[in-house]
Design a protein around this motif. Structure first.
Motif, PDB file in Angstrom:
ATOM      1  N   LYS A 121       0.834  -1.203   0.000  1.00 47.68           N
ATOM      2  CA  LYS A 121       0.000   0.000   0.000  1.00 47.68           C
ATOM      3  C   LYS A 121       0.873   1.259   0.000  1.00 47.68           C
ATOM      4  O   LYS A 121       1.930   1.293   0.622  1.00 47.68           O
ATOM      5  CB  LYS A 121      -0.896  -0.004   1.239  1.00 47.68           C
ATOM      6  N   CYS A 124       1.904   3.985  -4.942  1.00 43.54           N
ATOM      7  CA  CYS A 124       1.558   4.881  -6.054  1.00 43.54           C
ATOM      8  C   CYS A 124       2.208   6.245  -5.842  1.00 43.54           C
ATOM      9  O   CYS A 124       2.585   6.913  -6.807  1.00 43.54           O
ATOM     10  CB  CYS A 124       0.038   5.018  -6.201  1.00 43.54           C
ATOM     11  N   GLN A 133      -3.511  -3.334  -1.376  1.00 42.61           N
ATOM     12  CA  GLN A 133      -3.658  -3.082   0.048  1.00 42.61           C
ATOM     13  C   GLN A 133      -4.664  -4.073   0.583  1.00 42.61           C
ATOM     14  O   GLN A 133      -5.542  -4.534  -0.139  1.00 42.61           O
ATOM     15  CB  GLN A 133      -4.110  -1.647   0.313  1.00 42.61           C
ATOM     16  N   GLU A 142      -5.015   0.537  -4.790  1.00 47.71           N
ATOM     17  CA  GLU A 142      -4.943   1.950  -5.128  1.00 47.71           C
ATOM     18  C   GLU A 142      -4.511   2.022  -6.583  1.00 47.71           C
ATOM     19  O   GLU A 142      -3.743   1.175  -7.043  1.00 47.71           O
ATOM     20  CB  GLU A 142      -3.894   2.662  -4.276  1.00 47.71           C
ATOM     21  N   SER A 144      -3.241   4.902  -9.728  1.00 45.22           N
ATOM     22  CA  SER A 144      -2.859   6.251 -10.127  1.00 45.22           C
ATOM     23  C   SER A 144      -2.942   6.363 -11.645  1.00 45.22           C
ATOM     24  O   SER A 144      -2.047   5.900 -12.360  1.00 45.22           O
ATOM     25  CB  SER A 144      -1.441   6.578  -9.648  1.00 45.22           C
ATOM     26  N   THR A 164      -9.194   2.496  -5.564  1.00 43.22           N
ATOM     27  CA  THR A 164      -9.187   3.795  -4.897  1.00 43.22           C
ATOM     28  C   THR A 164      -8.223   4.660  -5.669  1.00 43.22           C
ATOM     29  O   THR A 164      -7.001   4.412  -5.652  1.00 43.22           O
ATOM     30  CB  THR A 164      -8.731   3.653  -3.422  1.00 43.22           C
ATOM     31  N   GLU A 165      -8.745   5.670  -6.358  1.00 42.09           N
ATOM     32  CA  GLU A 165      -7.881   6.507  -7.197  1.00 42.09           C
ATOM     33  C   GLU A 165      -7.080   7.468  -6.336  1.00 42.09           C
ATOM     34  O   GLU A 165      -7.621   8.130  -5.458  1.00 42.09           O
ATOM     35  CB  GLU A 165      -8.711   7.259  -8.230  1.00 42.09           C
ATOM     36  N   VAL A 166      -5.780   7.512  -6.583  1.00 38.56           N
ATOM     37  CA  VAL A 166      -4.859   8.414  -5.877  1.00 38.56           C
ATOM     38  C   VAL A 166      -3.994   9.136  -6.912  1.00 38.56           C
ATOM     39  O   VAL A 166      -3.879   8.682  -8.046  1.00 38.56           O
ATOM     40  CB  VAL A 166      -3.959   7.643  -4.880  1.00 38.56           C
TER      41      VAL A 166
END
Length: 167
Positions: A121, A124, A133, A142, A144, A164-166
């Protein structure tokens, strides 16, 4: 004697959990490959996945590669001990135990059109396109879009929505 038995049972359970996690990660990586826009010049070439530092995952990916393809592309799995010297690879997976080498991997793969996936985790932020994660015993990831786009690849909206967009 009871303690030794209990320890043996716990170790067996941990081994099963690790193997099961590798199966899930392999399925995720296979689905990542299906939802990435690869360069058109690669459409007739093998899809190469290189795994660094995770023998269990490499074994699970090899099982998938024996029965599945990505479109017309045959999947080929390779293993490497380090980020240096990796030949042409469409996906490079950096195992959690090797996560300290993310900077070296990003540098070594500079200019290559590939997806970098990390088993840890937060990677990115270091340049990975996707990082796994575990939350509440569930595997999540995650993603990107920025890092993936920098490498000349496109991400499907479906994949962006699943992770989960980062930035």
């Amino acid at each position: 004697m009871k303690r030794l038995f209990f320890l043996g049972v716990m170790l067996a359970i941990c081994g099963i959990c690790k193997a099961q996690m590798a199966q899930f990660q392999a399925l995720y990586i296979y689905n990542f490959a299906k939802n990435i826009g690869w360069p058109s010049e690669d459409s007739s070439k093998d899809l190469v996945i290189t795994v660094i530092g995770d023998n269990d995952l490499a074994a699970e990916l090899n099982k998938l590669a024996a029965t599945k393809s990505i479109g017309a592309r045959k999947v080929v799995v390779k293993e490497s001990a380090t980020p240096n010297g990796i030949q042409k690879s469409d996906i490079v997976y950096l195992g959690e135990a090797k996560s300290g080498q993310i900077g070296a991997l990003i540098s070594a793969q500079e200019g290559n059109k590939n997806l970098i996936v990390s088993g840890k985790k937060g990677q990115c932020a270091q340049g990975a396109g996707i990082s796994f994660q575990s939350e509440g015993g569930k595997l999540k990831f995650e993603i990107s879009n920025k890092n993936i786009s920098k490498r000349g690849l496109q991400v499907s909206q479906k994949l962006l929505q699943l992770g989960t967009e980062v930035d």
